[in-house]
Design a protein around this motif. Structure first.
Motif, PDB file in Angstrom:
ATOM      1  N   PRO A   1       0.719  -1.357  -0.031  1.00  0.00           N
ATOM      2  CA  PRO A   1      -0.032   0.126  -0.025  1.00  0.00           C
ATOM      3  C   PRO A   1       0.824   1.256  -0.134  1.00  0.00           C
ATOM      4  O   PRO A   1       0.809   2.237  -0.538  1.00  0.00           O
ATOM      5  CB  PRO A   1      -0.857  -0.218   1.287  1.00  0.00           C
ATOM      6  N   LEU A   2       1.899   1.280   0.612  1.00  0.00           N
ATOM      7  CA  LEU A   2       2.835   2.446   0.964  1.00  0.00           C
ATOM      8  C   LEU A   2       3.348   2.823  -0.663  1.00  0.00           C
ATOM      9  O   LEU A   2       3.400   4.058  -0.906  1.00  0.00           O
ATOM     10  CB  LEU A   2       3.936   2.393   1.685  1.00  0.00           C
ATOM     11  N   SER A   3       3.959   1.796  -1.374  1.00  0.00           N
ATOM     12  CA  SER A   3       4.348   2.127  -2.867  1.00  0.00           C
ATOM     13  C   SER A   3       3.280   2.440  -3.574  1.00  0.00           C
ATOM     14  O   SER A   3       3.649   3.121  -4.545  1.00  0.00           O
ATOM     15  CB  SER A   3       5.144   0.836  -3.285  1.00  0.00           C
ATOM     16  N   LYS A   4       2.177   2.100  -3.452  1.00  0.00           N
ATOM     17  CA  LYS A   4       1.098   2.403  -4.308  1.00  0.00           C
ATOM     18  C   LYS A   4       0.533   3.883  -4.098  1.00  0.00           C
ATOM     19  O   LYS A   4       0.448   4.531  -4.924  1.00  0.00           O
ATOM     20  CB  LYS A   4      -0.237   1.501  -4.250  1.00  0.00           C
ATOM     21  N   HIS A   5       0.442   4.181  -2.837  1.00  0.00           N
ATOM     22  CA  HIS A   5      -0.219   5.436  -2.502  1.00  0.00           C
ATOM     23  C   HIS A   5       1.069   6.497  -2.559  1.00  0.00           C
ATOM     24  O   HIS A   5       0.507   7.852  -2.728  1.00  0.00           O
ATOM     25  CB  HIS A   5      -0.817   5.745  -0.906  1.00  0.00           C
ATOM     26  N   LYS A   6       2.126   6.326  -2.408  1.00  0.00           N
ATOM     27  CA  LYS A   6       3.132   7.454  -2.790  1.00  0.00           C
ATOM     28  C   LYS A   6       3.579   7.503  -4.182  1.00  0.00           C
ATOM     29  O   LYS A   6       4.269   8.335  -4.472  1.00  0.00           O
ATOM     30  CB  LYS A   6       4.417   6.806  -2.101  1.00  0.00           C
ATOM     31  N   GLY A   7       3.068   6.851  -5.029  1.00  0.00           N
ATOM     32  CA  GLY A   7       3.123   6.720  -6.487  1.00  0.00           C
ATOM     33  C   GLY A   7       4.382   6.025  -7.179  1.00  0.00           C
ATOM     34  O   GLY A   7       5.011   6.141  -8.139  1.00  0.00           O
ATOM     35  N   TRP A   8       5.190   5.331  -6.212  1.00  0.00           N
ATOM     36  CA  TRP A   8       6.346   4.673  -6.661  1.00  0.00           C
ATOM     37  C   TRP A   8       6.008   3.357  -7.631  1.00  0.00           C
ATOM     38  O   TRP A   8       7.012   2.963  -8.412  1.00  0.00           O
ATOM     39  CB  TRP A   8       6.946   3.951  -5.470  1.00  0.00           C
ATOM     40  N   ALA A   9       4.773   2.959  -7.437  1.00  0.00           N
ATOM     41  CA  ALA A   9       4.398   1.669  -8.355  1.00  0.00           C
ATOM     42  C   ALA A   9       3.102   2.015  -8.794  1.00  0.00           C
ATOM     43  O   ALA A   9       1.882   1.679  -8.119  1.00  0.00           O
ATOM     44  CB  ALA A   9       4.269   0.515  -7.228  1.00  0.00           C
ATOM     45  N   PRO A  10       2.921   2.851  -9.700  1.00  0.00           N
ATOM     46  CA  PRO A  10       1.707   3.320 -10.285  1.00  0.00           C
ATOM     47  C   PRO A  10       0.665   2.453 -10.813  1.00  0.00           C
ATOM     48  O   PRO A  10      -0.441   2.685 -11.072  1.00  0.00           O
ATOM     49  CB  PRO A  10       2.099   4.571 -11.458  1.00  0.00           C
ATOM     50  N   GLY A  11       1.445   1.211 -11.567  1.00  0.00           N
ATOM     51  CA  GLY A  11       0.420   0.275 -11.964  1.00  0.00           C
ATOM     52  C   GLY A  11      -0.345  -0.631 -11.287  1.00  0.00           C
ATOM     53  O   GLY A  11      -0.588  -0.408  -9.805  1.00  0.00           O
ATOM     54  N   PRO A  12      -1.241  -1.402 -11.625  1.00  0.00           N
ATOM     55  CA  PRO A  12      -1.995  -2.330 -10.914  1.00  0.00           C
ATOM     56  C   PRO A  12      -1.242  -3.079  -9.922  1.00  0.00           C
ATOM     57  O   PRO A  12      -0.029  -3.500 -10.209  1.00  0.00           O
ATOM     58  CB  PRO A  12      -2.558  -3.503 -11.894  1.00  0.00           C
ATOM     59  N   VAL A  13      -1.800  -3.500  -8.728  1.00  0.00           N
ATOM     60  CA  VAL A  13      -1.051  -3.817  -7.334  1.00  0.00           C
ATOM     61  C   VAL A  13      -0.397  -5.276  -7.997  1.00  0.00           C
ATOM     62  O   VAL A  13       0.821  -5.456  -7.474  1.00  0.00           O
ATOM     63  CB  VAL A  13      -1.855  -4.227  -6.576  1.00  0.00           C
ATOM     64  N   GLY A  14      -1.089  -5.924  -8.895  1.00  0.00           N
ATOM     65  CA  GLY A  14      -0.578  -7.512  -9.185  1.00  0.00           C
ATOM     66  C   GLY A  14       0.579  -7.473 -10.316  1.00  0.00           C
ATOM     67  O   GLY A  14       1.062  -8.419 -10.520  1.00  0.00           O
ATOM     68  N   ASP A  15       0.770  -6.126 -10.922  1.00  0.00           N
ATOM     69  CA  ASP A  15       1.727  -6.148 -12.057  1.00  0.00           C
ATOM     70  C   ASP A  15       3.013  -6.270 -11.375  1.00  0.00           C
ATOM     71  O   ASP A  15       3.501  -5.577 -10.581  1.00  0.00           O
ATOM     72  CB  ASP A  15       1.642  -4.751 -12.572  1.00  0.00           C
ATOM     73  N   MET A  16       3.744  -7.307 -12.273  1.00  0.00           N
ATOM     74  CA  MET A  16       5.262  -7.429 -11.787  1.00  0.00           C
ATOM     75  C   MET A  16       6.197  -6.360 -12.328  1.00  0.00           C
ATOM     76  O   MET A  16       7.449  -6.566 -12.168  1.00  0.00           O
ATOM     77  CB  MET A  16       5.594  -8.829 -12.070  1.00  0.00           C
ATOM     78  N   THR A  17       5.749  -5.743 -13.048  1.00  0.00           N
ATOM     79  CA  THR A  17       6.583  -4.586 -13.746  1.00  0.00           C
ATOM     80  C   THR A  17       6.594  -3.173 -13.337  1.00  0.00           C
ATOM     81  O   THR A  17       7.521  -2.617 -12.766  1.00  0.00           O
ATOM     82  CB  THR A  17       6.353  -4.606 -15.340  1.00  0.00           C
ATOM     83  N   SER A  18       5.148  -2.749 -13.076  1.00  0.00           N
ATOM     84  CA  SER A  18       5.055  -1.242 -12.653  1.00  0.00           C
ATOM     85  C   SER A  18       4.114  -1.201 -11.442  1.00  0.00           C
ATOM     86  O   SER A  18       3.913  -0.241 -10.659  1.00  0.00           O
ATOM     87  CB  SER A  18       4.308  -0.408 -13.763  1.00  0.00           C
TER      88      SER A  18
END
Length: 433
Positions: free
Chosen positions: A63-80
């Motif tokens: 959740p941290l990486s998603k909300h901070k914008g470090w991992a903007p892609g879908p949660v399950g995506d192994m690339t972004s």
């Protein structure tokens, strides 16, 4: 249960905390008896470490990486996505834990080979003692070993060259990979024998780092070389356990050698055929077979080529590497001194596996680990409990494995699921997303 889950996929993909968390953050539960059986065999401390990693990875860092914008892609995506982002922290933990755990093993090997060897030699340069208890007719002749080793390395090098060509990996580099795999296998076997953990992930990464130096920028060569080293260490560890068991029950080493030859030869046909069938019937990688470890290998190879990491991942990699270097040192120290609390110190590799896989992978194994803990606590320990529980757990794993072949046959002949009722889109294998 496995057959029922084939026709009604929701059985193995239950929304644990509601459909929102299942769909957005992949929090589902898979009540697979095979997973439960594996948890029983792994034991409560290991499954606990795995679930601690799962909580940190999927409950905090994802959740941290998603909300901070470090991992903007879908949660399950192994690339972004967040899953790909936490993969790097997992890689740092695995490598650090494996390398620190290998330190005492390397020191012991050097001490044994260079110092203790002098004690076992007489003045005339001959060894004073021979601990071999088997007769010659029960042993495997050394010439068989040498011819087999030379032949398999030659054949392996030729096959790799035929499949990948000079652009993939040079024959001399493949040959060097086999040599390095053999050396690293010695470390893997020693580590497995002394700590009950074969640090194959770290050994594979060592080989990848080495080949990034001798063949820079070549991802294919990097992965092949790492794969040779990891596979060699894994098989060496398995063989060590098999041969040690045979030694304890006075089985003939030569008979075991014949059995391993037959099994290895047949496995070439069986595994290649099985993979081909599964690849036709399922999407690989996909919901049923995500293959997270493959992304670890590919990610490290790309990192060594490009030198680029996802945003802020390097900070967390460094922090977790330092923490688990200290934890691994403490665990190794306690294990070598046979301290009772050693098994309760978190395992870095198990912790990292909790990052790699979705929560459903770890939770069912925790159930099995908890069953193992309660059972042996009730009967008075493993010594009094015997192997009854392990046999039951093996039955769980075997039953699901056999029925999965039936499921594969059904899918191959076009017999699909009966109902997708209750399934969360994209999380149920066999159901359209």
């Amino acid at each position: 249960m496995t057959l029922a889950a084939y026709f009604f996929p929701v059985i193995f993909s239950l929304p644990l905390f509601g459909r929102y968390l299942a769909r957005q953050w992949l929090w589902t539960f898979t009540p697979s008896l095979s997973y439960v059986g594996q948890g029983i065999i792994m034991g409560f401390p290991t499954t606990l470490s795995m679930n601690l990693g799962m909580l940190v990875g999927w409950g905090i860092l994802s959740p941290l990486s998603k909300h901070k914008g470090w991992a903007p892609g879908p949660v399950g995506d192994m690339t972004s996505g967040a899953r790909g982002w936490i993969l790097w922290t997992s890689l740092a933990i695995m490598c650090t834990d494996s390398l620190v755990s290998l330190g005492p093993v390397i020191g012991e090997v050097i001490y044994t080979k260079l110092l203790k060897r002098a004690v076992s030699l007489g003045e005339d340069g001959e060894h004073k003692e021979d601990n071999e208890i088997e007769t010659d007719e029960r042993l495997v002749p050394m010439r068989w070993v040498l011819w087999g080793l030379g032949g398999s390395i030659t054949l392996g090098t030729l096959l790799v060259w035929m499949v990948f060509g000079n652009e993939g990996i040079k024959p001399w580099a493949t040959l060097l990979g086999f040599v390095m795999g053999g050396l690293l296998s010695v470390l893997g076997v020693r580590a497995l024998g002394e700590t009950d953990l074969n640090p194959v992930s770290g050994l594979g990464k060592i080989s990848q780092l080495f080949f990034a130096w001798i063949q820079p920028g070549n991802i294919v060569a990097n992965i092949i070389a790492g794969g040779v080293a990891e596979a060699g260490a894994q098989q060496a560890g398995d063989l060590m356990q098999d041969l040690k068991t045979g030694h304890l029950i006075r089985a003939s080493p030569r008979a075991q050698f014949y059995g391993q030859l037959i099994g290895s030869s047949l496995s070439i046909i069986v595994t290649a055929t099985a993979y081909t069938l599964y690849n036709r019937a399922y999407q690989i990688p996909g919901p049923s077979f995500p293959a997270p470890t493959a992304y670890v290998w590919l990610g490290l190879a790309r990192l060594l080529r490009d030198g680029e990491l996802p945003e802020k991942s390097n900070v967390f990699m460094m922090a977790f590497a330092i923490v688990f270097a200290l934890i691994a040192a403490a665990k190794t120290h306690a294990t070598l001194r046979h301290r009772w609390y050693a098994k309760w110190i978190p395992s870095g590799v198990a912790f990292a596996i909790g990052f790699l896989n979705t929560p459903s992978f770890s939770l069912a194994r925790l159930v099995g680990g908890f069953i193992e803990y309660l059972y042996y606590r009730r009967v008075g320990g493993q010594e009094k409990g015997g192997i009854k529980l392990i046999i039951i757990a093996s039955g769980f794993v075997l039953g699901e494995g056999v029925v999965s072949i039936i499921s594969l046959i059904l899918r191959t002949f076009g017999i699909g699921v009966a109902s997708c009722w209750g399934c969360v889109p994209g999380l149920c294998g066999g159901c359209p997303s």
